[in-house]
Design an enzyme around this catalytic site. Structure first.
Site, PDB file in Angstrom:
ATOM      1  N   LYS A  63      -7.613   2.683   1.734  1.00 46.73           N
ATOM      2  CA  LYS A  63      -7.264   3.560   1.016  1.00 46.73           C
ATOM      3  C   LYS A  63      -8.276   3.577  -0.260  1.00 46.73           C
ATOM      4  O   LYS A  63      -7.832   2.602  -1.208  1.00 46.73           O
ATOM      5  CB  LYS A  63      -5.919   3.855   0.291  1.00 46.73           C
ATOM      6  CG  LYS A  63      -5.516   5.119  -0.080  1.00 46.73           C
ATOM      7  CD  LYS A  63      -4.421   5.170  -0.798  1.00 46.73           C
ATOM      8  CE  LYS A  63      -4.460   4.608  -2.322  1.00 46.73           C
ATOM      9  NZ  LYS A  63      -5.495   5.515  -3.166  1.00 46.73           N
TER      10      LYS A  63
ATOM     11  N   GLY B 100      -5.940  -4.085  -8.094  1.00 48.64           N
ATOM     12  CA  GLY B 100      -5.573  -2.802  -9.066  1.00 48.64           C
ATOM     13  C   GLY B 100      -4.784  -3.434 -10.104  1.00 48.64           C
ATOM     14  O   GLY B 100      -5.215  -4.945 -10.429  1.00 48.64           O
ATOM     15  N   SER B 101      -4.123  -2.676 -10.840  1.00 50.18           N
ATOM     16  CA  SER B 101      -3.493  -3.067 -12.042  1.00 50.18           C
ATOM     17  C   SER B 101      -2.185  -3.783 -11.732  1.00 50.18           C
ATOM     18  O   SER B 101      -1.735  -3.705 -10.560  1.00 50.18           O
ATOM     19  CB  SER B 101      -3.099  -1.717 -12.900  1.00 50.18           C
ATOM     20  OG  SER B 101      -2.196  -1.073 -12.114  1.00 50.18           O
TER      21      SER B 101
ATOM     22  N   THR C 181       0.779  -1.498 -10.886  1.00 48.14           N
ATOM     23  CA  THR C 181       1.035  -1.030  -9.633  1.00 48.14           C
ATOM     24  C   THR C 181       1.077  -2.273  -8.623  1.00 48.14           C
ATOM     25  O   THR C 181       1.815  -2.038  -7.617  1.00 48.14           O
ATOM     26  CB  THR C 181      -0.509  -0.560  -9.294  1.00 48.14           C
ATOM     27  OG1 THR C 181      -0.798   0.540 -10.138  1.00 48.14           O
ATOM     28  CG2 THR C 181      -0.505   0.432  -7.966  1.00 48.14           C
ATOM     29  N   GLY C 182       0.447  -3.383  -8.804  1.00 53.80           N
ATOM     30  CA  GLY C 182       0.893  -4.687  -8.021  1.00 53.80           C
ATOM     31  C   GLY C 182       2.311  -4.883  -7.810  1.00 53.80           C
ATOM     32  O   GLY C 182       2.735  -5.113  -6.776  1.00 53.80           O
TER      33      GLY C 182
ATOM     34  N   GLU D 290      -4.869  -8.796  -6.095  1.00 54.53           N
ATOM     35  CA  GLU D 290      -5.666  -9.155  -7.041  1.00 54.53           C
ATOM     36  C   GLU D 290      -5.692  -8.241  -8.070  1.00 54.53           C
ATOM     37  O   GLU D 290      -5.914  -6.988  -7.977  1.00 54.53           O
ATOM     38  CB  GLU D 290      -7.002  -9.045  -6.404  1.00 54.53           C
ATOM     39  CG  GLU D 290      -7.375  -9.953  -5.181  1.00 54.53           C
ATOM     40  CD  GLU D 290      -7.870 -11.396  -5.537  1.00 54.53           C
ATOM     41  OE1 GLU D 290      -7.721 -11.473  -6.759  1.00 54.53           O
ATOM     42  OE2 GLU D 290      -8.484 -11.701  -4.537  1.00 54.53           O
TER      43      GLU D 290
ATOM     44  N   CYS E 187     -12.082  -7.039 -13.664  1.00 55.50           N
ATOM     45  CA  CYS E 187     -11.116  -7.746 -13.731  1.00 55.50           C
ATOM     46  C   CYS E 187     -11.182  -9.003 -14.498  1.00 55.50           C
ATOM     47  O   CYS E 187     -10.588  -9.399 -15.248  1.00 55.50           O
ATOM     48  CB  CYS E 187     -10.221  -7.953 -12.284  1.00 55.50           C
ATOM     49  SG  CYS E 187     -11.344  -8.618 -11.089  1.00 55.50           S
TER      50      CYS E 187
HETATM   51  P1  NAD Z   1      -4.438   1.043 -10.320  1.00 56.76           P
HETATM   52  O1  NAD Z   1      -3.442   0.082  -9.919  1.00 56.76           O
HETATM   53  O2  NAD Z   1      -4.168   2.306 -10.831  1.00 56.76           O
HETATM   54  O3  NAD Z   1      -4.881   1.771  -8.587  1.00 56.76           O
HETATM   55  C1  NAD Z   1      -5.408   0.915  -7.596  1.00 56.76           C
HETATM   56  C2  NAD Z   1      -5.243   1.537  -6.281  1.00 56.76           C
HETATM   57  O4  NAD Z   1      -3.454   1.694  -6.236  1.00 56.76           O
HETATM   58  C3  NAD Z   1      -5.473   2.858  -6.329  1.00 56.76           C
HETATM   59  O5  NAD Z   1      -6.228   3.202  -4.941  1.00 56.76           O
HETATM   60  C4  NAD Z   1      -4.314   3.820  -6.417  1.00 56.76           C
HETATM   61  O6  NAD Z   1      -4.653   5.062  -5.774  1.00 56.76           O
HETATM   62  C5  NAD Z   1      -3.278   2.873  -5.824  1.00 56.76           C
HETATM   63  N1  NAD Z   1      -2.066   3.025  -6.002  1.00 56.76           N
HETATM   64  C6  NAD Z   1      -1.528   3.685  -7.298  1.00 56.76           C
HETATM   65  N2  NAD Z   1      -0.094   3.589  -7.128  1.00 56.76           N
HETATM   66  C7  NAD Z   1       0.336   3.058  -6.105  1.00 56.76           C
HETATM   67  C8  NAD Z   1       1.558   2.725  -5.426  1.00 56.76           C
HETATM   68  N3  NAD Z   1       2.678   2.803  -6.188  1.00 56.76           N
HETATM   69  N4  NAD Z   1       1.821   1.980  -4.358  1.00 56.76           N
HETATM   70  C9  NAD Z   1       0.321   1.832  -3.690  1.00 56.76           C
HETATM   71  N5  NAD Z   1      -0.815   2.111  -4.179  1.00 56.76           N
HETATM   72  C10 NAD Z   1      -0.826   2.623  -5.329  1.00 56.76           C
HETATM   73  O7  NAD Z   1      -5.822   0.312 -10.503  1.00 56.76           O
HETATM   74  P2  NAD Z   1      -7.187   0.735 -11.139  1.00 56.76           P
HETATM   75  O8  NAD Z   1      -6.918   1.647 -12.485  1.00 56.76           O
HETATM   76  O9  NAD Z   1      -7.835   1.495  -9.979  1.00 56.76           O
HETATM   77  O10 NAD Z   1      -8.077  -0.578 -11.352  1.00 56.76           O
HETATM   78  C11 NAD Z   1      -7.988  -1.110 -12.654  1.00 56.76           C
HETATM   79  C12 NAD Z   1      -7.132  -2.348 -12.698  1.00 56.76           C
HETATM   80  O11 NAD Z   1      -7.689  -3.003 -11.534  1.00 56.76           O
HETATM   81  C13 NAD Z   1      -7.438  -3.253 -13.794  1.00 56.76           C
HETATM   82  O12 NAD Z   1      -6.188  -3.803 -14.219  1.00 56.76           O
HETATM   83  C14 NAD Z   1      -8.111  -4.289 -13.275  1.00 56.76           C
HETATM   84  O13 NAD Z   1      -8.131  -5.574 -13.982  1.00 56.76           O
HETATM   85  C15 NAD Z   1      -7.813  -4.623 -11.793  1.00 56.76           C
HETATM   86  N6  NAD Z   1      -8.751  -5.106 -10.887  1.00 56.76           N
HETATM   87  C16 NAD Z   1      -8.324  -6.498 -10.421  1.00 56.76           C
HETATM   88  C17 NAD Z   1      -9.252  -6.943  -9.551  1.00 56.76           C
HETATM   89  C18 NAD Z   1      -8.917  -8.611  -9.089  1.00 56.76           C
HETATM   90  O14 NAD Z   1      -9.707  -8.865  -7.966  1.00 56.76           O
HETATM   91  N7  NAD Z   1      -7.817  -9.022  -9.472  1.00 56.76           N
HETATM   92  C19 NAD Z   1     -10.526  -6.509  -9.311  1.00 56.76           C
HETATM   93  C20 NAD Z   1     -10.802  -5.464  -9.748  1.00 56.76           C
HETATM   94  C21 NAD Z   1      -9.894  -4.581 -10.636  1.00 56.76           C
END
Ligand code: NAD
Length: 480
Positions: A177, A228-229, A232-233, A250, A284
């Site tokens: 997704k 992601g963040s 959300t994680g 991650e 990240c």
């Molecule tokens: P985000 O958490 O807002 O979104 C990530 C994904 O999760 C998107 O596809 C979103 O649609 C989906 N999502 C949102 N709510 C959800 C839910 N309730 N259940 C399941 N999926 C859901 O993150 P972002 O703003 O897209 O990315 C930025 C963040 O990601 C930063 O905090 C960054 O540090 C982190 N990041 C981490 C890594 C790593 O490998 N550790 C790499 C890149 C980015």
């Protein structure tokens, strides 16, 4: 097994890919070009039905793929790696529009996908054998089944591939997704893959955040691999726990970079700047806090400022830019909040302006360094995920190690020093998944990538990353 049927791929129409076929929707949304503020192409919002159909197709495809010898799986992955090279120009055009990345960074991301394929194809799935008088115990690994990959917007291609490639190599099916902010290149990546892989094995269902939650809830899916963040994680883990799915998380970080007093200032200061501002800080593992020994603080900061002033920021249409815009308006507003707070608190801007002036409707922000804000300030405590970074002096090694570790995150960190042994000793005391000595943060597939503390659970790449897509399957064979 026959490959999916998508051919003659066009790069101005975007579809979800379900059971080897393009699938549209009456319900569409679109991304925004962050360099211009203009709307990009329509893209379908996937429904629960699309997801159910994808899971059903994956279930059908999985057994044959599980039973396909790994050498054959590697052969198809290698074909995909070559194929993506043939689509570089088309992918690049879409990718630069959706992310705003400079062309050089965009090319590097596509090459990164090819490198991921090559690297994974060099790995073997380990086995263990314990021999006793009366029995032999074989520890083997079998694929989990159907995986769901949830992708953020900062590296839409690489972070899709980092999930798809190991999942397929280990005999799983996967549904990704993409982020609603950057859906386009991820969907095309999966569409291209249909030329090589059997239908249903690798699918893409894009949509909004609710679809991410539906993926985490789906009883047919055995694992969620999420990037992601942190916020959300935590939701992903809570939702996935209802069906006891495996999770790889991650998440975000607040990386510290410690500068020891013996560094070569002129050589190291520009590298530290690159570490902080790579991809406009939207990485990240970008450097997010910089601790410089007090004996060189002024000189080092002056070199950082000089290099930062030389950085060109602009749209991908201009060839020699080092940085592009912030990727979306939500993030732009969030990053602006760190500027406003720093201004309000009266912190010193070593380079950069407190007030951001919008240029060409794009989300451009000049890289900015905040000189010595206090501990506890927002810019020290939180991840801006944009081109603004604080520096602080230090005098006592124990104290600065404690300061670096004083965070709920633990993704990456850096130590810089001429005495490599001493710098490496400091590195081993930093609480982070990946620590870099005399380099800024550059993830390399040969090392597993994952976070400590709230930066994540598990990780990707390396043999450990592969095993995250597998169940241990232990066979105890008694000799009589
Ligand atoms: P985000 O958490 O807002 O979104 C990530 C994904 O999760 C998107 O596809 C979103 O649609 C989906 N999502 C949102 N709510 C959800 C839910 N309730 N259940 C399941 N999926 C859901 O993150 P972002 O703003 O897209 O990315 C930025 C963040 O990601 C930063 O905090 C960054 O540090 C982190 N990041 C981490 C890594 C790593 O490998 N550790 C790499 C890149 C980015």
């Amino acid at each position: 097994m026959s490959p999916g049927k998508v051919s003659n791929i066009v790069f101005d129409k975007f579809y979800n890919i379900v059971d080897g076929k393009q699938r549209g929707s009456d319900n569409v949304h679109h991304g925004i070009n962050p360099s211009t503020g203009q709307e990009l192409w329509d893209v379908p919002i996937g429904s629960q039905q699309d997801l159910d159909d994808a899971v059903a197709a994956a279930k059908k495809a999985f057994p044959a793929w599980r039973d396909t010898p790994i050498e054959k799986r590697k052969e198809l992955l290698t074909q995909f790696g070559e194929l993506i090279g043939q689509y570089t120009d088309e992918l690049l055009a879409v990718f630069c529009k959706e992310t705003g990345k400079p062309k050089k960074s965009a090319v590097a991301e596509i090459q990164g996908v090819q490198y991921l394929v090559q690297y994974h194809c060099s790995l073997e799935i380990p086995t263990e054998k314990y021999e006793a008088e009366d029995k032999t115990i074989y520890t083997e690994y079998t694929p989990l089944g159907i995986c769901g990959g949830i992708i953020p917007w900062n590296f839409p291609l690489f972070l899709s591939a980092i999930k798809i490639v190991p999942a397929l190599l280990t005999g799983n099916a996967i549904i990704i997704k993409p982020s609603p902010f950057t859906p386009y290149s991820g969907l095309k990546l999966v569409e291209i893959m249909q030329e090589v892989f059997p239908s249903g094995l690798v699918q893409a269902v894009g949509g909004n955040n609710e679809l991410g939650q539906q993926l985490c809830e789906h009883p047919g899916i055995g694992k969620i691999t999420f990037t992601g963040s942190i916020a959300t994680g935590k939701k992903v883990m809570a939702t996935a726990s209802k069906t006891l799915k495996r999770v790889t998380l991650e998440l975000g970080g607040n990386d510290a970079s410690i500068i020891l007093p013996d560094v070569d200032i002129k050589r190291v200061a520009p590298e530290v700047v690159k570490g902080a501002f790579q991809n406009s800080g939207q990485v990240c593992i970008a450097t997010k806090r910089i601790y410089i020994h007090e004996s060189i603080y002024k000189e080092f900061l002056a070199e950082m400022v000089a290099f930062t002033k030389s950085i060109k920021v602009g749209s991908p249409d201009e060839e020699d830019n080092f940085l592009g815009p912030v990727q979306n308006s939500m993030q732009y507003e969030r990053v602006k909040g760190f500027f406003q707070d720093s201004k309000k608190q009266g912190y010193k801007f070593a380079v950069g302006e407190p007030d951001i002036v919008a240029a060409n409707k794009g989300y451009f922000i000049q890289p900015t360094i905040i000189d010595n804000p206090p501990n506890g300030s927002r810019i020290i405590e939180e991840e801006p995920f944009g081109p603004i970074v604080p520096t602080q002096p230090w005098s006592d090694l124990e104290e600065v190690i404690a300061r670096a570790n004083n965070t709920n995150t633990g993704l990456g960190a850096c130590v810089w020093g001429k005495d490599v042994e001493k710098a490496s000793k400091v590195a081993r005391r930093l609480e982070a998944g990946s620590v870099f000595v005399n380099s800024y943060e550059k993830a390399d597939p040969h090392g597993m990538f994952g976070g400590h503390k709230e930066s994540g659970i598990g990780g990707e790449m390396g043999t450990l990353g592969l095993l995250a897509y597998m169940n241990a399957h232990v066979i105890h064979v008694y000799k009589s």
